[in-house]
Write a protein that holds these residues in place. Structure first.
Motif, PDB file in Angstrom:
ATOM      1  N   CYS A 143       0.145  -1.063   0.256  1.00 24.34           N
ATOM      2  CA  CYS A 143      -0.159   0.139   0.115  1.00 24.34           C
ATOM      3  C   CYS A 143       1.451   0.473  -0.153  1.00 24.34           C
ATOM      4  O   CYS A 143       0.279   1.660  -0.798  1.00 24.34           O
ATOM      5  CB  CYS A 143      -1.365  -0.107   1.606  1.00 24.34           C
TER       6      CYS A 143
ATOM      7  N   LEU B 111       0.891   4.653  -3.107  1.00 31.44           N
ATOM      8  CA  LEU B 111       0.441   5.537  -2.206  1.00 31.44           C
ATOM      9  C   LEU B 111       2.031   6.320  -2.766  1.00 31.44           C
ATOM     10  O   LEU B 111       1.541   7.770  -2.711  1.00 31.44           O
ATOM     11  CB  LEU B 111       0.246   5.622  -0.485  1.00 31.44           C
TER      12      LEU B 111
ATOM     13  N   SER C  88      -5.956   7.636  -1.719  1.00 35.48           N
ATOM     14  CA  SER C  88      -6.029   6.020  -1.362  1.00 35.48           C
ATOM     15  C   SER C  88      -7.128   5.262  -0.291  1.00 35.48           C
ATOM     16  O   SER C  88      -7.493   4.973   0.251  1.00 35.48           O
ATOM     17  CB  SER C  88      -5.259   6.698   0.471  1.00 35.48           C
TER      18      SER C  88
END
Length: 689
Positions: free
Chosen positions: A134, A138, A302
């Protein structure tokens, strides 16, 4: 960021869907009236995808003049007025926001009791693999130094989805390991030199590995990424299939003549950040015509939201954060990956021995209509729109040992056409109009063999979400009709004598009291095996003028296909009721369209002529048509030149004299039904004969 699709595309070569069921030419250009009643143009994206030599994805597009109208599916109208809205109602295409947990429960399959997705999700959410994957995604969102780095945004998001989907493998459920998210570079095949500006990254989910040649039909989930600051506010741009303020027949009966897309405070408007995802969903929905809905996944920075697109618009989940709401997101993606074909949008009315393969082809699938089984042969036509009627037509064959559920005998030929259409749930039943026409021995009209109405939007997931039809969305009903005979468009007839014999007559109105109310080049056909027999198809907008009122619900009189619409409907104050001469006037416009825009081979050759019939404001279109009545002989005739003198100029003269007399006399004691006697069935036949 992925480059936006802005070019028109070519239909799937395996479906022949760029033409209608009978060979009629269709166009991917959508036209609509903006708030000032000026026609504007929208385009749709690619329909066929092939991997390139460098294993990217090639998007092919259709070669077509930008001036070509859509005589059937895009230029249809139900209102040109500008009345104010009455009580608040759901627009024809409405989008509602729901909780992610409610979305998953309503749309995805319930996993087996032996599988606890929450436990698996919690384990992954707290793992270093998930956090690092993640974080890379991001981080890519913050990198804007070059297009190369920007491209990793899509790859980063796909890596997150792949990690989640891999958690399904140890569960040992059938097919779980076949579900694959992907991201591939794409560009336009017709460009001789591929530039950076032509490229974008196409994302989706499919079963099995990415093949060298595939189509939009392969996508089980459409995916898009948008910047973190993308707005979930109202999308004020006109959507390609949401034709406001012109409420087309594809979008149901007249609800409000003010554009809902222009109402920035509407709770039903498509959020601006989802416009490209919606366009992808439209391409998936129209690839084969075998989808009831399309699932989408949108990353706005996100934040992640799930989407459901269908003929009424759709709904979406409230965006949740990849990190702080990881368990909820992981659970939803895994539940999606473990779902069956129906949850991914495969039309359940179409039966197939191999459901997953049915996404790619309808050939060999079956449908049961009124107890009779039919085998689908191929997709003949798919309306190029997401919201609305979404008409799909299949070539099919009757299975020999099938019989009607009620035991009645019906003679049905071996080869038939099956039409799927998501009609406004309150609209008149087209099948009842066809039956009325057949009972009245109407000649020269398509024959209905059997029909069914198997589903409504209100019986789908919206019920579980407690969305209310007529308030939160506009209810639609799937109507299935088995029809014949096999036909070809009238404009493809090459012999002059055959063309003259096949031109329509008054049987539908005289014998059944029905006005067709949508005469266009796409509704005038001839039998494929006997071209001298003209066939009138499509009673979607037909109106019963005399008798049989029980079959007719309220419908706006402002309906038809824009280039062929009577000038009466372009007036500031349109007529209170439709008249037979309006159909006759549409016949004249169709005749002119064929003679002037088509060549001797039945191909549309001149896209510039008669453009003023469907461009500009209402007054401009009205004056253009009035001018045509006065000087029709000034335009070059490319098809059947003799009919320009024998038919067209004489018919136009009658309308010119009739409208001129009305202008002089006003409304006092004037016969509007026949324009003072100049336009009657007899005067029309006198010219044709």
């Amino acid at each position: 960021m992925p480059r936006s699709l802005s070019r028109r595309s070519k239909g799937d070569p395996n479906t022949g869907s760029s033409r209608d069921p009978l060979g009629t030419r269709r166009y991917p250009i959508t036209r609509t009236l903006n708030a000032k009643n000026i026609l504007v143009q929208e385009t749709v994206g690619p329909h066929a995808i092939h991997n390139s030599k460098n294993k990217g994805v090639t998007l092919t597009r259709r070669k077509i003049s930008p001036n070509s109208p859509t005589p059937r599916s895009s230029l249809v109208v139900e209102s040109l007025s500008s009345q104010a809205a009455s009580s608040p109602k759901a627009p024809p295409a409405a989008y509602s926001e729901v909780k992610l947990s409610d979305f998953a429960a309503a749309v995805f399959d319930i996993p087996p009791k032996s599988v606890n997705l929450k436990d698996v999700a919690r384990n992954l959410a707290t793992s270093s693999d998930y956090e690092s994957t993640c974080r890379r995604f991001l981080s890519s969102l913050e990198s804007t130094s070059s297009s190369t780095e920007s491209d990793t945004i899509e790859e980063g998001f796909i890596d997150v989805l792949k990690l989640i989907c891999r958690q399904c493998d140890p569960l040992g459920l059938p097919g779980a390991s076949d579900f694959n998210p992907f991201a591939h570079p794409a560009y336009d095949k017709e460009d001789s030199e591929q530039s950076t500006e032509d490229q974008f990254v196409l994302m989706g989910m499919r079963r099995g590995p990415l093949m060298d040649t595939w189509s939009w039909a392969d996508l089980l989930v459409a995916i898009d990424t948008q910047p973190a600051d993308s707005s979930f506010g109202s999308h004020t741009c006109q959507q390609s299939a949401v034709k406001h303020p012109v409420l087309s027949r594809e979008n149901g009966s007249s609800i409000d003549t003010k554009s809902h897309q222009d109402q920035s405070d509407s709770p039903y408007t498509l959020p601006s950040c989802a416009s490209r995802l919606r366009r992808y969903a439209e391409l998936v929905m129209t690839a084969k015509g075998n989808r009831r809905h399309v699932i989408g996944l949108l990353a706005t920075g996100s934040n992640i939201s799930f989407w459901y697109f269908d003929r009424g618009g759709g709904f979406y989940s409230t965006p949740v954060n990849l990190l702080t709401d990881a368990v909820e997101i992981i659970s939803a993606v895994m539940q999606l990956a473990l779902s069956g074909p129906i949850s991914f949008g495969l039309e359940p009315f179409i039966q197939s021995s191999s459901s997953w393969e049915a996404f790619e082809s309808v050939e060999g699938s079956c449908v049961v209509v009124d107890g009779i089984r039919f085998r689908l042969c191929k997709t003949l036509h798919v309306a190029r729109e997401l919201e609305g009627r979404g008409t799909v037509v299949f070539a099919a064959q009757k299975i020999a040992d099938s019989a009607r559920a009620d035991g009645r005998s019906t003679i049905i030929p071996h080869d038939v056409i099956i039409k799927f259409s998501w009609q406004d749930a309150s609209a008149p039943f087209e099948d009842l109009l066809f039956r009325r026409a057949q009972e009245c021995a109407v000649e020269g009209i398509a024959k209905l063999y059997c029909s069914s109405r198997p589903a409504r939007l209100s019986t789908g997931p919206r019920r579980a979400l407690r969305l209310i039809a007529g308030i939160d969305y506009h209810d639609r009903e799937l109507r299935v009709q088995v029809m014949g005979p096999l036909c070809i468009p009238l404009y493809r007839v090459k012999e002059l004598d055959v063309f003259k014999l096949a031109f329509p007559h008054r049987s539908l109105y005289e014998r059944a009291g029905i006005l067709h109310h949508d005469i266009s080049i796409n509704n005038l056909m001839v039998e494929k095996d006997n071209e001298v027999k003209g066939v009138l198809i499509d009673l979607d907008l037909a109106i019963i003028i005399k008798g049989g009122d029980a079959l007719q619900s309220q419908r706006s009189t402002l309906a038809g296909t824009l280039p062929f619409l009577s000038v009466d409907f372009l007036e500031g104050t349109p007529p209170e009721r439709p008249m037979y001469r309006h159909d006759l006037e549409s016949f004249v416009f169709v005749l002119a369209w064929i003679l002037i825009r088509f060549d001797e081979e039945g191909e549309e050759a001149d896209h510039d002529q008669l453009r003023t019939w469907y461009t500009g404001g209402r007054d401009q279109m009205k004056h253009a048509k009035f001018g045509f009545f006065r000087r029709s002989f000034d335009l070059p005739i490319g098809r059947f030149p003799s009919l320009g003198v024998l038919w067209l100029s004489k018919l136009c003269r009658n309308f010119h004299l009739g409208y001129s007399l009305r202008d002089r006399m006003g409304n006092t004691d004037f016969d509007h039904e026949t324009l003072g006697g100049y336009v009657t069935h007899s005067s029309f036949l006198d010219v044709l004969h």
